[in-house]
Structures are given as C-alpha cells and as structure tokens.
Scaffold this motif. Structure first.
Motif, PDB file in Angstrom:
ATOM      1  N   GLY A 298      63.680 -16.623 -12.241  1.00 11.62           N
ATOM      2  CA  GLY A 298      62.279 -16.851 -12.666  1.00 11.62           C
ATOM      3  C   GLY A 298      61.742 -18.174 -12.569  1.00 11.62           C
ATOM      4  O   GLY A 298      62.247 -19.100 -12.260  1.00 11.62           O
ATOM      5  N   THR A 299      60.192 -18.464 -13.059  1.00  8.07           N
ATOM      6  CA  THR A 299      59.495 -19.664 -12.969  1.00  8.07           C
ATOM      7  C   THR A 299      59.116 -20.039 -14.294  1.00  8.07           C
ATOM      8  O   THR A 299      58.541 -18.907 -15.317  1.00  8.07           O
ATOM      9  CB  THR A 299      58.537 -19.653 -11.953  1.00  8.07           C
ATOM     10  OG1 THR A 299      58.854 -19.277 -10.758  1.00  8.07           O
ATOM     11  CG2 THR A 299      57.791 -20.690 -11.924  1.00  8.07           C
ATOM     12  N   HIS A 300      59.208 -21.283 -14.743  1.00  9.06           N
ATOM     13  CA  HIS A 300      58.933 -21.893 -16.073  1.00  9.06           C
ATOM     14  C   HIS A 300      57.478 -22.675 -15.839  1.00  9.06           C
ATOM     15  O   HIS A 300      57.578 -23.634 -14.852  1.00  9.06           O
ATOM     16  CB  HIS A 300      59.844 -22.401 -16.866  1.00  9.06           C
ATOM     17  CG  HIS A 300      61.084 -21.609 -17.115  1.00  9.06           C
ATOM     18  ND1 HIS A 300      61.016 -20.650 -18.315  1.00  9.06           N
ATOM     19  CD2 HIS A 300      62.226 -21.320 -16.407  1.00  9.06           C
ATOM     20  CE1 HIS A 300      62.203 -19.936 -18.380  1.00  9.06           C
ATOM     21  NE2 HIS A 300      62.950 -20.428 -17.207  1.00  9.06           N
ATOM     22  N   GLU A 301      56.571 -22.728 -16.525  1.00  4.31           N
ATOM     23  CA  GLU A 301      55.401 -23.783 -16.653  1.00  4.31           C
ATOM     24  C   GLU A 301      54.801 -23.879 -17.756  1.00  4.31           C
ATOM     25  O   GLU A 301      54.910 -23.007 -18.754  1.00  4.31           O
ATOM     26  CB  GLU A 301      54.160 -23.084 -15.562  1.00  4.31           C
ATOM     27  CG  GLU A 301      53.106 -24.088 -15.507  1.00  4.31           C
ATOM     28  CD  GLU A 301      52.052 -23.355 -14.588  1.00  4.31           C
ATOM     29  OE1 GLU A 301      52.330 -22.854 -13.495  1.00  4.31           O
ATOM     30  OE2 GLU A 301      50.755 -23.372 -15.147  1.00  4.31           O
ATOM     31  N   ILE A 302      54.699 -25.191 -18.099  1.00  6.53           N
ATOM     32  CA  ILE A 302      54.049 -25.800 -19.441  1.00  6.53           C
ATOM     33  C   ILE A 302      53.023 -26.540 -19.269  1.00  6.53           C
ATOM     34  O   ILE A 302      53.095 -27.397 -18.232  1.00  6.53           O
ATOM     35  CB  ILE A 302      55.196 -26.271 -20.379  1.00  6.53           C
ATOM     36  CG1 ILE A 302      54.949 -26.526 -21.956  1.00  6.53           C
ATOM     37  CG2 ILE A 302      55.747 -27.600 -19.574  1.00  6.53           C
ATOM     38  CD1 ILE A 302      55.692 -27.028 -22.630  1.00  6.53           C
TER      39      ILE A 302
END
Length: 321
Positions: A298-302
């Motif tokens: 998956g992908t994480h974005e902050i």
C-alpha cells in the motif's frame, strides 16, 4: 546496481523507451486539502500564508517505488474584506511557490515554480480566479541502475543523464463557500520548453502535457457536520483518462475522515485534524487494487499544514471543499 523486482525494471524501461509512464506528474491522494499543487488559480485564496509539507511513499515493499516530497506556500496580497455581509469581498492578488521532488527507481524529477493569481468576486457569493505558475523541471536518469539487453542502447555506459526544462501551468477556479470547480493545464510547453539536449535525452526525459478538472460540493448536513464529495478527472496522453472520486465528512470544522477511489489503481482512506490556528495534519492510506498489490503493502501519504500571518486566528480554512 541491479533491480531486485522485475516489475520496477519494466516500469523504468518503459519510461525511457516511450517517454511516458502512466503519469509524469506526481500522484497525490490528498490533493483536495491542497488544491494549489494542481491549480495555480488557488494562489492566495485564504486570509493567511498557507504553508504545506508532504511526504508520499507509494507501493511500500517494492524496491525503487515512487517517493514524493513537496513544500508549498502561498499568500494573498492586498486582500480586503467586504464592508458588510451583503457586499462582495474585494478583489485581490496572490503569490506562491512550490518545490517538489519525485523519484521512481533510476528516474528523479525535481520542480520549482512560482505562481500568481487574481481573485475577482462576481456576485455576493461567487468568486472566480485565474492563475499561472512558471519555473524549471529537472529530469534525471541514473543509467547505472538499469540493465540492457541491447548493447547499442544509447544509455549504455552508465552515469547520470540530466535535462532541464521550462515549466508553465495555467489554471481557472470558480468557487463559493459551498462549491468549487477548477480547470488546470500543466507542463504546457512540453519539449518546446527544453534546453538544448541530444536526441536520446529528449526521448527519455521529455515532458507531457497534463490536464485536471475538479469539482466539489460542501453540504451542511447539520450545524456541526459537513459532507464534502469531490471528483477529479486527469488527462495526460497517451495514458487513458483517469477519474478520482472522494467523500469527506467533517465534524465541528475540526476533524474529518474520508474515503476515495482512484480508477484502476486504489481505494483510499483519509483522516485529518485542524489542531490550532497554526497547525493541521492529515494522513491517507491507499490500498492498491491493481496487480501491483501482489508485491506492494500500500501507499502512505502525510500532509502537515501551517497557517502563518494568521491574524484572525482561523482554525478551519474558509474554503474547504
């Protein structure tokens, strides 16, 4: 250095051979909390200096997968308020700057642009703005990280190949408290904006035009609950048209949760909080729906936002869509 994932090697080689991956512009799941990264007409829309810092790590677990950072900032100039609620707000200007870097395996892309926008109220509730941003994009390819089956390939020999190009983006935004509609074009100069370079570098590192159309509506379900659906259509030939759909629910103009779907790519979960007149934070997780999910976690974005010169001590931005 050899790539340890065959899928990434295919992505990198395709980018070199046909001048296009699915999209050259960085992918963002939380563009709606910072529409400025897509449309320069947003420049200076709020009553303070809006500073945002973001990190996105795509397809976790896949070696060489995209990693994106950006820092953006924009603010209004000579923005006044209406004499009372029955009169239009005053027209004003906005200026801003955006720095981003995006790396996928051996491909690295860094851009720096400055923007300007003019905001014009056309009724007591509806405003229109037009903006432009211009700057430089530097595309780099580290050929040492590629393997070649053709010994005559012009990239054989290793080292870095760099190309600097002019970047031009134009945007239009129509908005009120409860809705927004935007149109933007990015990298409009294509290869016409490139500095002199050998033919093989132009083939590998040239630019594509991108177009974005966005729309959103803010529905006040109760005195403390807002529901905000939004949609974005992305066009970047020769890639197929892509559609993003999202919905967010905001409580008391302080906390929000959201979900989204990116066509042929991912399901997205989001959460955010407006902490104070200075700080807000949001996070998203993309669950990949394409075949890449076999090798990706998956992908994480902050995104971290700062409201500087916030004399009115605004916590939730006025323009939330």
């Amino acid at each position: 250095m050899k790539m340890r994932k065959p899928l990434l090697l295919l992505i990198a080689l395709a980018a070199v051979a046909v001048q296009a991956v699915a999209q050259q512009r960085p992918q963002y799941s939380q563009y709606m909390v910072n529409n400025y990264i897509l449309n320069p007409a947003i420049t200076g829309i709020e009553d303070y200096a809006d500073i945002r810092v973001s990190n996105r790590r795509q397809w976790m677990g896949l070696d060489g997968a995209p990693v994106t950072y950006y820092v953006s900032g924009h603010m209004p100039l000579n923005k006044g308020a209406a004499s009372n609620k029955y009169h239009k707000a005053l027209a004003h200007h906005g200026v801003g700057v955006l720095l981003h870097t995006d790396q996928t395996g051996p491909l690295r892309r860094t851009g720096l642009t400055g923007s300007y926008a003019y905001h014009l109220p056309i009724t007591n509730k509806i405003n229109v703005s037009a903006g432009a941003s211009a700057g430089l994009i530097r595309n780099s390819l580290n050929a040492n990280e590629l393997e070649f089956t053709n010994p005559n390939d012009p990239l054989v020999g290793g080292g870095n190949i760099n190309r600097n190009m002019l970047d031009l983006n134009l945007g239009l935004w129509v908005y009120s408290k409860n809705f927004s509609v935007g149109f933007a074009g990015a990298q409009l100069l294509e290869d016409a904006g490139g500095f002199r370079a050998p033919e093989e570098e132009r083939a590998a590192l040239g630019l594509q035009r991108h177009y974005f159309a966005t729309g959103s509506y803010r529905w006040n379900a109760t005195s403390t609950l807002d529901v905000i659906p939004s949609v974005m259509v992305k066009m970047a030939g020769p890639s197929p048209v892509s559609i993003d759909g999202n919905v967010r629910v905001m409580y008391d103009q302080r906390f929000w949760v959201g979900a989204g779907y990116r066509q042929r790519d991912a399901l997205v979960a989001m959460v955010g909080v407006y902490v104070s007149p200075l700080l807000d934070v949001s996070y998203s997780y993309d669950a990949t729906t394409s075949n890449i999910n076999r090798v990706s976690a998956g992908t994480h974005e902050i995104v971290v936002g700062f409201k500087l010169l916030n004399d009115r001590r605004i916590i939730c931005p006025q323009w939330v869509w």
